[in-house]
Design a protein around this motif. Structure first.
Motif, PDB file in Angstrom:
ATOM      1  N   GLU A  60       0.811  -1.218   0.000  1.00  0.00           N
ATOM      2  CA  GLU A  60       0.000   0.000   0.000  1.00  0.00           C
ATOM      3  C   GLU A  60       0.841   1.264   0.000  1.00  0.00           C
ATOM      4  O   GLU A  60       0.372   2.329  -0.407  1.00  0.00           O
ATOM      5  CB  GLU A  60      -0.928   0.023   1.224  1.00  0.00           C
ATOM      6  N   VAL A  61       2.087   1.132   0.499  1.00  0.00           N
ATOM      7  CA  VAL A  61       2.957   2.297   0.634  1.00  0.00           C
ATOM      8  C   VAL A  61       4.343   1.945   0.105  1.00  0.00           C
ATOM      9  O   VAL A  61       4.855   0.854   0.368  1.00  0.00           O
ATOM     10  CB  VAL A  61       3.072   2.745   2.109  1.00  0.00           C
ATOM     11  N   LYS A 117      -0.518   2.754  -4.026  1.00  0.00           N
ATOM     12  CA  LYS A 117      -1.323   3.958  -3.861  1.00  0.00           C
ATOM     13  C   LYS A 117      -0.550   5.119  -3.268  1.00  0.00           C
ATOM     14  O   LYS A 117      -0.645   6.262  -3.736  1.00  0.00           O
ATOM     15  CB  LYS A 117      -2.536   3.636  -2.989  1.00  0.00           C
ATOM     16  N   HIS A 118       0.218   4.872  -2.211  1.00  0.00           N
ATOM     17  CA  HIS A 118       0.892   5.955  -1.495  1.00  0.00           C
ATOM     18  C   HIS A 118       2.391   5.889  -1.777  1.00  0.00           C
ATOM     19  O   HIS A 118       3.060   4.919  -1.420  1.00  0.00           O
ATOM     20  CB  HIS A 118       0.615   5.854  -0.001  1.00  0.00           C
ATOM     21  N   ARG A 119       2.894   6.936  -2.390  1.00  0.00           N
ATOM     22  CA  ARG A 119       4.311   7.034  -2.742  1.00  0.00           C
ATOM     23  C   ARG A 119       4.911   8.160  -1.911  1.00  0.00           C
ATOM     24  O   ARG A 119       4.514   9.320  -2.051  1.00  0.00           O
ATOM     25  CB  ARG A 119       4.468   7.323  -4.228  1.00  0.00           C
ATOM     26  N   ILE A 120       5.872   7.823  -1.066  1.00  0.00           N
ATOM     27  CA  ILE A 120       6.366   8.782  -0.082  1.00  0.00           C
ATOM     28  C   ILE A 120       7.871   8.961  -0.235  1.00  0.00           C
ATOM     29  O   ILE A 120       8.630   7.998  -0.185  1.00  0.00           O
ATOM     30  CB  ILE A 120       6.037   8.327   1.352  1.00  0.00           C
ATOM     31  N   ASN A 143       2.471  11.994  -8.005  1.00  0.00           N
ATOM     32  CA  ASN A 143       1.592  11.803  -6.847  1.00  0.00           C
ATOM     33  C   ASN A 143       2.394  11.434  -5.594  1.00  0.00           C
ATOM     34  O   ASN A 143       2.082  10.481  -4.874  1.00  0.00           O
ATOM     35  CB  ASN A 143       0.549  10.709  -7.133  1.00  0.00           C
ATOM     36  N   THR A 145       3.888  11.986  -1.822  1.00  0.00           N
ATOM     37  CA  THR A 145       3.744  12.575  -0.493  1.00  0.00           C
ATOM     38  C   THR A 145       5.143  12.703   0.098  1.00  0.00           C
ATOM     39  O   THR A 145       6.037  11.934  -0.249  1.00  0.00           O
ATOM     40  CB  THR A 145       2.852  11.682   0.392  1.00  0.00           C
ATOM     41  N   ARG A 191      -0.213  16.605   1.813  1.00  0.00           N
ATOM     42  CA  ARG A 191       0.844  15.914   1.080  1.00  0.00           C
ATOM     43  C   ARG A 191       2.149  15.849   1.868  1.00  0.00           C
ATOM     44  O   ARG A 191       3.191  15.502   1.306  1.00  0.00           O
ATOM     45  CB  ARG A 191       1.090  16.625  -0.262  1.00  0.00           C
ATOM     46  N   LEU A 375       0.633   7.990   8.922  1.00  0.00           N
ATOM     47  CA  LEU A 375       0.417   6.951   7.923  1.00  0.00           C
ATOM     48  C   LEU A 375      -0.925   6.255   8.123  1.00  0.00           C
ATOM     49  O   LEU A 375      -1.586   5.869   7.155  1.00  0.00           O
ATOM     50  CB  LEU A 375       1.553   5.933   7.973  1.00  0.00           C
ATOM     51  N   LEU A 378      -3.364   8.506   6.676  1.00  0.00           N
ATOM     52  CA  LEU A 378      -3.160   8.566   5.235  1.00  0.00           C
ATOM     53  C   LEU A 378      -3.782   7.353   4.548  1.00  0.00           C
ATOM     54  O   LEU A 378      -4.510   7.484   3.549  1.00  0.00           O
ATOM     55  CB  LEU A 378      -1.665   8.642   4.931  1.00  0.00           C
ATOM     56  N   THR A 379      -3.528   6.157   5.071  1.00  0.00           N
ATOM     57  CA  THR A 379      -4.068   4.945   4.450  1.00  0.00           C
ATOM     58  C   THR A 379      -5.571   4.816   4.681  1.00  0.00           C
ATOM     59  O   THR A 379      -6.254   4.134   3.918  1.00  0.00           O
ATOM     60  CB  THR A 379      -3.346   3.701   4.981  1.00  0.00           C
TER      61      THR A 379
END
Length: 398
Positions: A60-61, A117-120, A143, A145, A191, A375, A378-379
């Motif tokens: 997911e991350v 989904k979540h790119r940090i 996209n 974060t 973000r 997090l 965020l998720t």
């Protein structure tokens, strides 16, 4: 907690924030796997990042660590050369250049399209004021974060002090300075996973200041205010802790000795630096012209010294109050303050209180817990940013 993938090159830096970033993320997200040079075998790296995600996912991350130049405008030959040169001269590792270059190119090709989904990406050591519109657009297009300071700790150019123009960092990049990064942070708090530097358990000391050497240390490069402080102290004849190791390492580096490119050299330097903080009664530091919360504002109180400083932007929001956890002192007033402290023997309670704030709010474990809270929101899809208010960390949710 979501499953996470950490992607980067494993390096040892002079700055512990970058060295221990993988441990910070693992403390925040227990279910995390690691990929990249130093984390993965050559065979796995040859297969590529996308293959690793398919074989071990789903995730997911995805975290992009501090050693991958994901925020550059373009991954061109010049960026690659400068990045390799920095790694060769100022980090310790056993990776071949060809392996690093292949990893970078693979990462840049895969990340925009990867089904996570979540790119940090971390911006803890990012050059905020030198950022460009192209780099901000990269955040939007990919996209991304950020893990780093939010707008509380980055000021617009118009609010910077006059002396900033005298600093080398300003002179080197004055032609491209802008507020585009500040504007992005201000417009998109959702973000940013708000996080600043952190200190390790080994950096804390409980030696009371009356058992320490009656000297004042002024560690680090002599930026404008630190240089003024050293001048004022020397004029007043006040004893300053020696920085022999700092000057020795700089001289050796200029002569071509790779003192910053070997684990032993980095360990020796950090040991000497920490010993200075832990054995000096007083330690002075100051904000640079840009006012960013550099690591010294956390590691000095952690070391148990009485911190005297010109505070960074947002320092009170982080829990540090003038006269309670440190003393705010401008360089010209420093000799008089030190003479008064020496005369009265005061300062023990302030030093202890400062160490407690560093432990409770800014240790690696505390920072990991703060990141974990961000997090989780965020998720869950409810995250709208995180802020510090008078030493308390708040998550803002929808």
């Amino acid at each position: 907690m979501a499953r996470a993938l950490y992607v980067d090159i494993d390096l040892i830096h002079l700055n512990p924030t970058a060295t221990y970033f993988p441990q910070l993320i693992e403390a925040a997200v227990p279910d995390v796997s690691f990929y990249g040079p130093g984390f993965s075998s050559p065979d796995l790296l040859a297969k590529g990042l996308l293959s690793w995600i398919r074989e071990t996912g789903p995730y997911e991350v995805i975290f992009i660590g501090p050693n991958s130049p994901i925020l550059v405008e373009n991954l061109d030959d010049e960026v690659i050369r400068s990045t390799l040169a920095y790694m060769r001269d100022y980090t310790a590792h056993g990776h071949q250049d060809s392996q690093i270059v292949a990893f970078f190119k693979d990462l840049f090709a895969v990340l925009p399209e990867v089904d996570i989904k979540h790119r940090i990406a971390t911006s803890l050591n990012f050059d905020y004021y030198g950022a460009t519109d192209v780099q901000v657009q990269r955040l939007q297009d990919w996209n991304l974060t950020l893990i780093g300071p939010n707008e509380q700790f980055v000021r617009p150019l118009a609010e910077l002090p006059d002396f900033v123009s005298q600093e080398k960092h300003f002179q080197r990049k004055k032609a491209r300075l802008s507020d585009c990064w500040f504007d992005f942070l201000h417009a998109h708090p959702e973000r940013v996973v708000t996080a600043l530097h952190y200190v390790l358990p080994s950096e804390f000391s409980h030696t009371p200041i009356h058992l320490r050497r009656p000297v004042v240390a002024v560690p680090g490069v002599e930026y404008h205010l630190r240089k003024e402080a050293n001048v004022a102290l020397r004029r007043a004849g006040i004893r300053i802790a020696s920085k022999w190791y700092f000057h020795l390492f700089r001289a050796a580096n200029r002569l071509g000795v790779p003192v910053y490119g070997h684990p032993l050299g980095l360990h020796m330097y950090n040991h000497c630096f920490q010993r200075t903080l832990k054995t000096s009664r007083y330690v002075y530091t100051a904000r640079g012209g840009f006012g960013l919360p550099i690591r010294k504002f956390f590691e000095i109180p952690a070391a148990g010294a009485l911190m005297l400083c010109s505070p960074c932007t947002g320092y009170q929001e982080l829990g540090f109050t003038d006269g309670v956890h440190y003393h705010s002192v401008e360089p010209d007033a420093l000799p008089g303050v030190l003479q008064e402290l020496s005369r009265t023997g005061a300062g023990h309670d302030v030093a202890v209180a400062g160490r407690k704030v560093a432990a409770n709010n800014h240790s690696l474990q505390a920072r990991a817990q703060q990141i974990a809270l961000c997090l989780q929101a965020l998720t869950n899809g409810t995250y709208r940013g995180a802020r510090w208010r008078q030493g308390q960390f708040f998550i803002e949710e929808r």
